[in-house]
Design a protein around this motif. Structure first.
Motif, PDB file in Angstrom:
ATOM      1  N   ASN A 158       0.822  -1.211   0.000  1.00 35.91           N
ATOM      2  CA  ASN A 158       0.000   0.000   0.000  1.00 35.91           C
ATOM      3  C   ASN A 158       0.857   1.263   0.000  1.00 35.91           C
ATOM      4  N   ASN A 159       0.160   2.411  -0.088  1.00 39.60           N
ATOM      5  CA  ASN A 159       0.799   3.730  -0.050  1.00 39.60           C
ATOM      6  C   ASN A 159       1.861   3.885  -1.140  1.00 39.60           C
ATOM      7  N   GLN A 160       1.532   3.395  -2.337  1.00 41.47           N
ATOM      8  CA  GLN A 160       2.489   3.441  -3.442  1.00 41.47           C
ATOM      9  C   GLN A 160       1.845   4.106  -4.660  1.00 41.47           C
ATOM     10  N   THR A 161       2.174   5.371  -4.873  1.00 43.42           N
ATOM     11  CA  THR A 161       1.759   6.069  -6.089  1.00 43.42           C
ATOM     12  C   THR A 161       2.919   6.000  -7.076  1.00 43.42           C
ATOM     13  N   ILE A 162       2.775   5.189  -8.095  1.00 46.33           N
ATOM     14  CA  ILE A 162       3.864   4.959  -9.042  1.00 46.33           C
ATOM     15  C   ILE A 162       3.931   6.114 -10.042  1.00 46.33           C
ATOM     16  N   VAL A 163       5.127   6.656 -10.227  1.00 52.30           N
ATOM     17  CA  VAL A 163       5.276   7.835 -11.082  1.00 52.30           C
ATOM     18  C   VAL A 163       6.166   7.599 -12.295  1.00 52.30           C
ATOM     19  N   SER A 164       6.936   6.494 -12.312  1.00 52.70           N
ATOM     20  CA  SER A 164       7.799   6.274 -13.485  1.00 52.70           C
ATOM     21  C   SER A 164       8.007   4.790 -13.739  1.00 52.70           C
ATOM     22  N   VAL A 165       8.334   4.476 -14.981  1.00 48.90           N
ATOM     23  CA  VAL A 165       8.589   3.107 -15.436  1.00 48.90           C
ATOM     24  C   VAL A 165       9.910   3.097 -16.186  1.00 48.90           C
ATOM     25  N   ASP A 166      10.746   2.097 -15.896  1.00 49.68           N
ATOM     26  CA  ASP A 166      12.041   1.991 -16.579  1.00 49.68           C
ATOM     27  C   ASP A 166      12.275   0.544 -16.978  1.00 49.68           C
ATOM     28  N   GLN A 167      12.388   0.303 -18.282  1.00 59.27           N
ATOM     29  CA  GLN A 167      12.690  -1.043 -18.775  1.00 59.27           C
ATOM     30  C   GLN A 167      14.206  -1.182 -18.954  1.00 59.27           C
ATOM     31  N   HIS A 168      14.736  -2.332 -18.551  1.00 59.30           N
ATOM     32  CA  HIS A 168      16.182  -2.580 -18.649  1.00 59.30           C
ATOM     33  C   HIS A 168      16.403  -4.070 -18.845  1.00 59.30           C
ATOM     34  N   HIS A 169      17.660  -4.488 -18.926  1.00 51.13           N
ATOM     35  CA  HIS A 169      17.942  -5.888 -19.270  1.00 51.13           C
ATOM     36  C   HIS A 169      17.508  -6.857 -18.183  1.00 51.13           C
ATOM     37  N   ASN A 170      17.305  -6.376 -16.951  1.00 54.34           N
ATOM     38  CA  ASN A 170      16.866  -7.245 -15.854  1.00 54.34           C
ATOM     39  C   ASN A 170      15.349  -7.276 -15.670  1.00 54.34           C
ATOM     40  N   GLY A 171      14.624  -6.529 -16.475  1.00 54.50           N
ATOM     41  CA  GLY A 171      13.177  -6.496 -16.330  1.00 54.50           C
ATOM     42  C   GLY A 171      12.647  -5.085 -16.396  1.00 54.50           C
ATOM     43  N   VAL A 172      11.659  -4.795 -15.574  1.00 53.02           N
ATOM     44  CA  VAL A 172      11.027  -3.475 -15.535  1.00 53.02           C
ATOM     45  C   VAL A 172      10.985  -3.004 -14.087  1.00 53.02           C
ATOM     46  N   THR A 173      11.409  -1.775 -13.857  1.00 54.06           N
ATOM     47  CA  THR A 173      11.379  -1.191 -12.522  1.00 54.06           C
ATOM     48  C   THR A 173      10.414  -0.014 -12.504  1.00 54.06           C
ATOM     49  N   VAL A 174       9.553   0.010 -11.501  1.00 57.13           N
ATOM     50  CA  VAL A 174       8.672   1.161 -11.299  1.00 57.13           C
ATOM     51  C   VAL A 174       9.108   1.871 -10.026  1.00 57.13           C
ATOM     52  N   THR A 175       8.961   3.185 -10.017  1.00 60.53           N
ATOM     53  CA  THR A 175       9.374   3.998  -8.878  1.00 60.53           C
ATOM     54  C   THR A 175       8.182   4.776  -8.359  1.00 60.53           C
ATOM     55  N   SER A 176       8.025   4.798  -7.036  1.00 64.06           N
ATOM     56  CA  SER A 176       6.899   5.487  -6.431  1.00 64.06           C
ATOM     57  C   SER A 176       7.247   6.925  -6.091  1.00 64.06           C
ATOM     58  N   GLU A 177       6.228   7.682  -5.755  1.00 60.22           N
ATOM     59  CA  GLU A 177       6.385   9.075  -5.374  1.00 60.22           C
ATOM     60  C   GLU A 177       7.355   9.236  -4.206  1.00 60.22           C
ATOM     61  N   SER A 178       7.361   8.241  -3.314  1.00 56.62           N
ATOM     62  CA  SER A 178       8.218   8.292  -2.129  1.00 56.62           C
ATOM     63  C   SER A 178       9.632   7.792  -2.388  1.00 56.62           C
ATOM     64  N   GLY A 179       9.900   7.325  -3.614  1.00 51.75           N
ATOM     65  CA  GLY A 179      11.230   6.858  -3.963  1.00 51.75           C
ATOM     66  C   GLY A 179      11.420   5.360  -3.872  1.00 51.75           C
ATOM     67  N   ASP A 180      10.398   4.617  -3.441  1.00 49.68           N
ATOM     68  CA  ASP A 180      10.481   3.158  -3.406  1.00 49.68           C
ATOM     69  C   ASP A 180      10.512   2.617  -4.829  1.00 49.68           C
ATOM     70  N   THR A 181      11.261   1.536  -5.024  1.00 51.44           N
ATOM     71  CA  THR A 181      11.334   0.913  -6.343  1.00 51.44           C
ATOM     72  C   THR A 181      10.916  -0.549  -6.260  1.00 51.44           C
ATOM     73  N   PHE A 182      10.321  -1.023  -7.342  1.00 42.01           N
ATOM     74  CA  PHE A 182       9.866  -2.414  -7.429  1.00 42.01           C
ATOM     75  C   PHE A 182      10.214  -2.925  -8.826  1.00 42.01           C
ATOM     76  N   THR A 183      10.741  -4.131  -8.889  1.00 42.26           N
ATOM     77  CA  THR A 183      11.174  -4.697 -10.163  1.00 42.26           C
ATOM     78  C   THR A 183      10.476  -6.023 -10.435  1.00 42.26           C
ATOM     79  N   GLY A 184      10.048  -6.191 -11.666  1.00 40.50           N
ATOM     80  CA  GLY A 184       9.447  -7.446 -12.104  1.00 40.50           C
ATOM     81  C   GLY A 184       9.848  -7.735 -13.530  1.00 40.50           C
ATOM     82  N   ASP A 185       9.441  -8.884 -14.020  1.00 43.89           N
ATOM     83  CA  ASP A 185       9.713  -9.200 -15.419  1.00 43.89           C
ATOM     84  C   ASP A 185       8.847  -8.358 -16.355  1.00 43.89           C
TER      85      ASP A 185
END
Length: 401
Positions: free
Chosen positions: A128-155
């Motif tokens: 919870n409490n995750q407003t995602i503001v950006s998406v970045d695709q790279h060789h390891n998958g896709v990373t999304v970054t939240s307003e608070s600076g948290d990052t999450f990576t998936g395929d």
């Protein structure tokens, strides 16, 4: 954080259905929700056969049946005279034609049941409490970054973050389109209304020039759901000083006594300006795609917003099965089917809004004449919505060609 197969941005009905689609294919997902807790705001929701077939597919219809209401008719009434203009029978003939029922229920009940189904899979993580503001695709998958600076990576990433989706910005710089209509909605305990004065087996839509009222029971007929919608004559872009409760009362002056009484039960603290989006021709870039309102927000006049999100999830499940090791191909095949379908529903919802809210006397006379010529079991007008075939586990070869 441990990398997951799928990042799903948005924990509403579409996001949870997408998580079930992933789990059906043995994939793990992390659902990121901007609210402090998982839940659903609003009131009732109507689910036609094209949606209840998906709920059956995902194994939740038994739980849904415990809290849903199975109405006998859809009814259109004149907001001033109370005259029935048209009805649709939802009984045996309807079930025989479409194979699945039409139901109404509280959005919170639907959301809870989908959430619990996700938990039971053991493959879904919730944050919870995750407003995602950006998406970045790279060789390891896709990373999304939240307003608070948290990052999450998936395929891969599925953007199911609603009509004001930040993930959609990855594909388009368009903005939601205001219809200049506003809605007030809510539920009241059934004992607070005169039950001998309402039809608890019907979904009723009272229609008039630039306004309507929808009524039906939910939560096993323990609550009565009401939605008031009207076009504001005070609309100002960028302002909230329009579509106010006092304007609602002015707009409904002279309406049928049952409609006027219904207004007294409406919660006036929350107003929902009504927006949709214009269709776009691409939702997919690499291992990122869109689903639900983020992809195809629509006006509510066909009661298809939630239905189309569920259809999305079901077809996506089929494509994940067809292309288990290639998200980009799965997403491209998914959008090839879903973009034309949802664009048609979006446009049809706008058209039906104009028909239902007609103000010109000649147009009203023509509309009502056509409506009255219908029989309750004339389903042809609904076939393109309810006869959608791609909601089961069976993958038809022609779909994938």
């Amino acid at each position: 954080m441990t990398k997951t197969d799928l990042i799903i941005v948005g924990g509403g009905i579409g996001g949870l259905a997408a998580a079930l689609a992933a789990a059906e294919n043995g994939k793990t997902s992390t659902v990121l929700e901007r609210a402090p807790e998982f839940g659903e705001v609003g009131a009732g929701i109507q689910l036609a056969p094209n949606a209840t077939s998906v709920l059956k597919r995902f194994g939740v219809m038994d739980d849904i049946q415990k809290v849903a209401v199975f109405p006998k008719r859809l009814v259109l009434k004149d907001v001033y005279t109370g005259e029935e203009l048209s009805t649709m029978d939802l009984g045996e003939a309807f079930l025989k034609r479409y194979g699945h029922p039409y139901i109404v229920l509280h959005r919170a009940d639907l959301h809870r049941i989908l959430f619990e189904a996700c938990v039971r899979t053991g493959k879904v993580t919730f944050v919870n409490n995750q407003t995602i503001v950006s998406v970045d695709q790279h060789h390891n998958g896709v990373t999304v970054t939240s307003e608070s600076g948290d990052t999450f990576t998936g395929d891969a990433v599925i953007g199911a973050d609603g009509i004001r989706s930040n993930i959609r910005k990855y594909f388009s710089d368009d903005e939601p389109v205001c219809s200049e209509y506003v809605a007030y909605r809510g539920t009241i305990p059934i004992e607070e209304i005169e039950t001998d004065n309402i039809e608890l087996d019907d979904v009723i839509m009272w229609i008039g020039p630039y306004l309507h009222l929808v009524q039906y029971p939910v939560r096993s007929k323990q609550l009565y759901n009401q939605v008031v919608v009207f076009k504001s004559y005070r609309y100002k872009e960028g302002s909230d000083d329009w579509g106010t409760p006092d304007e609602m009362e002015q707009r409904f002056q002279g309406s049928h006594p049952k409609v006027w009484r219904a207004l007294s039960f409406i919660n006036r603290q929350f107003r929902w300006p009504m927006y949709d989006r214009l269709p776009i021709d691409n939702w997919t870039k690499g291992n990122v795609t869109l689903l639900g309102d983020a992809a195809h927000a629509m006006l509510q006049y066909l009661a298809q917003g939630g239905c189309q999100a569920l259809e999305d999830a079901s077809y996506l499940a089929d494509m994940l099965k067809q292309y288990p090791d290639d998200y980009e191909q799965a997403f491209l095949a998914y959008q090839k089917e879903r973009i034309p379908r949802t664009a048609r529903v979006q446009r049809s919802a706008r058209t039906w809004g104009e028909i239902l809210h007609a103000a010109d006397p000649v147009t009203i006379l023509l509309r009502n004449t056509i409506f009255k010529q219908r029989t309750p079991q004339d389903y042809e007008v609904a076939d393109f919505l309810y006869h959608y075939e791609h909601t089961s586990r069976k993958i038809k070869p022609e779909v994938l060609s």
